[in-house]
Design a protein around this motif. Structure first.
Motif, PDB file in Angstrom:
ATOM      1  N   LYS A 178       0.853  -1.185   0.000  1.00 36.17           N
ATOM      2  CA  LYS A 178       0.000   0.000   0.000  1.00 36.17           C
ATOM      3  C   LYS A 178       0.894   1.242   0.000  1.00 36.17           C
ATOM      4  CE  LYS A 178      -4.105   2.056   0.570  1.00 36.17           C
ATOM      5  NZ  LYS A 178      -4.886   1.894   1.807  1.00 36.17           N
ATOM      6  N   ASP A 189      -4.217   7.091  -2.503  1.00 37.80           N
ATOM      7  CA  ASP A 189      -3.654   5.815  -2.074  1.00 37.80           C
ATOM      8  C   ASP A 189      -3.872   4.696  -3.097  1.00 37.80           C
ATOM      9  OD1 ASP A 189      -6.403   5.756  -1.521  1.00 37.80           O
ATOM     10  OD2 ASP A 189      -6.157   4.531   0.273  1.00 37.80           O
ATOM     11  N   CYS A 226      -9.619  -2.903  -4.161  1.00 41.11           N
ATOM     12  CA  CYS A 226      -9.702  -1.469  -3.905  1.00 41.11           C
ATOM     13  C   CYS A 226     -10.867  -1.092  -2.987  1.00 41.11           C
ATOM     14  CB  CYS A 226      -9.831  -0.697  -5.219  1.00 41.11           C
ATOM     15  SG  CYS A 226      -8.328  -0.695  -6.232  1.00 41.11           S
ATOM     16  N   ASP A 227     -11.782  -2.021  -2.772  1.00 37.80           N
ATOM     17  CA  ASP A 227     -12.961  -1.721  -1.965  1.00 37.80           C
ATOM     18  C   ASP A 227     -12.555  -1.480  -0.507  1.00 37.80           C
ATOM     19  OD1 ASP A 227     -15.397  -2.414  -0.208  1.00 37.80           O
ATOM     20  OD2 ASP A 227     -16.261  -2.334  -2.217  1.00 37.80           O
ATOM     21  N   ARG A 228     -13.035  -0.390   0.064  1.00 43.27           N
ATOM     22  CA  ARG A 228     -12.620  -0.016   1.421  1.00 43.27           C
ATOM     23  C   ARG A 228     -13.374  -0.773   2.503  1.00 43.27           C
ATOM     24  NH1 ARG A 228      -9.007   3.998   0.987  1.00 43.27           N
ATOM     25  NH2 ARG A 228      -9.075   5.273  -0.917  1.00 43.27           N
ATOM     26  N   LYS A 229     -14.395  -1.492   2.132  1.00 44.51           N
ATOM     27  CA  LYS A 229     -15.149  -2.295   3.107  1.00 44.51           C
ATOM     28  C   LYS A 229     -14.809  -3.782   2.996  1.00 44.51           C
ATOM     29  CE  LYS A 229     -17.846   0.940   4.957  1.00 44.51           C
ATOM     30  NZ  LYS A 229     -17.308   2.144   4.337  1.00 44.51           N
ATOM     31  N   GLY A 244      -8.655  -1.471   0.181  1.00 51.47           N
ATOM     32  CA  GLY A 244      -9.040  -0.066   0.144  1.00 51.47           C
ATOM     33  C   GLY A 244      -8.012   0.795  -0.544  1.00 51.47           C
ATOM     34  N   ALA A 245      -8.427   1.447  -1.656  1.00 50.42           N
ATOM     35  CA  ALA A 245      -7.508   2.312  -2.394  1.00 50.42           C
ATOM     36  C   ALA A 245      -8.267   3.095  -3.457  1.00 50.42           C
ATOM     37  CB  ALA A 245      -6.407   1.484  -3.060  1.00 50.42           C
ATOM     38  N   ASP A 246      -7.637   4.184  -3.918  1.00 54.81           N
ATOM     39  CA  ASP A 246      -8.177   4.944  -5.041  1.00 54.81           C
ATOM     40  C   ASP A 246      -7.895   4.254  -6.368  1.00 54.81           C
ATOM     41  OD1 ASP A 246      -9.133   7.031  -3.415  1.00 54.81           O
ATOM     42  OD2 ASP A 246      -7.189   8.049  -3.450  1.00 54.81           O
TER      43      ASP A 246
END
Length: 261
Positions: free
Chosen positions: A7, A14, A37-40, A44-46
Motif C-alpha cells: 500500500k 492511495d 480497492c474496496d474499502r469495506k 481499500g484504495a483509489d
C-alpha cells in the motif's frame, strides 16, 4: 491464492501495488481489482497498479493502472510517482527511472525524498467562459470557485463528470481557488473512483498549466495544495504549448500485506 501487496500513498492518493513481473495476475481480472480497492470488503484504495517487466530495451519497468472500479484507466500522476518509489524499494531502479504507461514513456527521478515525474507535453488547452479542459494523461475539467473549503465537490463534480459534453466517457473535475501568486488550492472529483479524492496528480498538473494559461500566474513553478498535501509542478511554455512538465511530491509506503483471493 495468497497475494502479496503493498500500500502506497502520495499526498493522500492511495494505491494497492503488486509486483507482477512474473505475470501472477491477469490484467483481465477486473472484478478482483475492484474488490482489492474496496474499502469495506478489500484493502481499500483509489486505484491499483501492477509493476510489470519493461516493454522496451531502454525502460526499467511498465506501469499498468486500474481505477477503483476495476477498469484499466488513463495515466495517474500520483500513482506513477508511487510506482517509481516502489521500483526503488524493490531495487529495480536506483534514483532514476524510465518506464512506459498507457499514455507513453515517462522519466522520473527521486531527489531529496521527493519523486519528480515527467508528464506528457500538453499542446492544447481549451478555454471556455466557465472552465478549461485539457488532457494531462487523463482528461481534466478545471474551474475556479470561491470558498473552496465548503464547496460541494462531490455533487457538483458528479454532475459535471456525467453531463455534456463528457457523458459516459467522463472527465475528472477540478475546483480551484487562488491562494497567492504561484500558489493554488484544488479539490478534485475523480472518475473511476466516482468521488472526491485527497489528491490527483494529473489534476494538479492540469491546474498548474491552466492557471498559467489564464495568466492567474506567470510563474513556471506552481505550488498546489490538495486536501492530502502539497505538490509542485514545473514546466516550460513554448510556441507549441507546454513541455518539460514535472509533477513533484512525496510518495510513501504505508504497509505490506497478504490477502487471499
Amino acid at each position: 491464492m495468497n497475494l502479496t501487496f503493498y500500500k502506497y500513498q502520495g499526498t493522500g492518493n492511495d494505491f494497492v501495488i503488486i509486483d507482477n513481473r512474473k505475470s501472477t495476475l491477469s490484467k483481465n481480472n477486473t472484478k478482483l481489482f475492484a474488490r482489492l480497492c474496496d474499502r469495506k470488503f478489500g484493502i481499500g484504495a483509489d486505484g491499483l497498479m501492477l509493476l510489470e517487466l519493461p516493454q522496451n530495451e531502454d525502460d526499467d519497468f511498465t506501469m499498468v493502472y486500474f481505477n477503483a472500479d476495476g477498469n484499466e484507466s488513463t495515466m495517474c500522476g500520483n500513482g506513477g510517482r508511487c510506482l517509481v518509489a516502489f521500483a526503488a524499494f524493490l531495487g529495480v531502479i536506483d534514483n532514476t527511472a524510465v518506464f512506459t504507461a498507457i499514455d507513453g514513456k515517462h522519466k522520473a527521478e527521486i531527489k531529496n525524498g521527493l519523486v519528480h515525474l515527467q508528464m506528457q507535453n500538453v499542446s492544447k488547452i481549451e478555454q471556455y467562459d466557465s472552465h478549461l479542459f485539457l488532457d494531462t494523461g487523463s482528461p481534466h475539467h478545471v474551474t475556479m470557485v470561491n470558498n473552496l473549503v465548503s464547496f460541494d465537490v462531490t455533487n457538483v463534480g458528479r454532475e459535471i463528470r456525467n453531463g455534456a459534453p463528457y457523458f459516459d466517457k467522463g472527465s475528472n473535475v477540478n475546483f480551484v481557488e487562488k491562494e497567492s501568486d504561484g500558489l493554488f488550492s484544488v479539490r478534485t472529483y475523480e472518475r473511476g473512483v466516482e468521488d472526491e479524492t485527497l489528491s490527483c496528480g494529473t489534476g494538479v498538473t492540469a491546474v498548474a498549466l491552466s492557471m498559467h494559461k489564464t495568466k492567474m500566474t506567470d510563474k513556471e513553478e506552481v505550488s498546489v495544495k490538495t486536501p492530502g498535501g502539497s505538490l509542485k509542478v514545473t514546466f516550460k511554455e513554448t510556441e507549441s504549448g507546454y513541455e518539460d512538465i514535472f509533477l513533484i511530491g512525496p510518495a510513501e509506503q504505508v504497509f505490506k500485506g497478504e490477502i487471499t483471493c
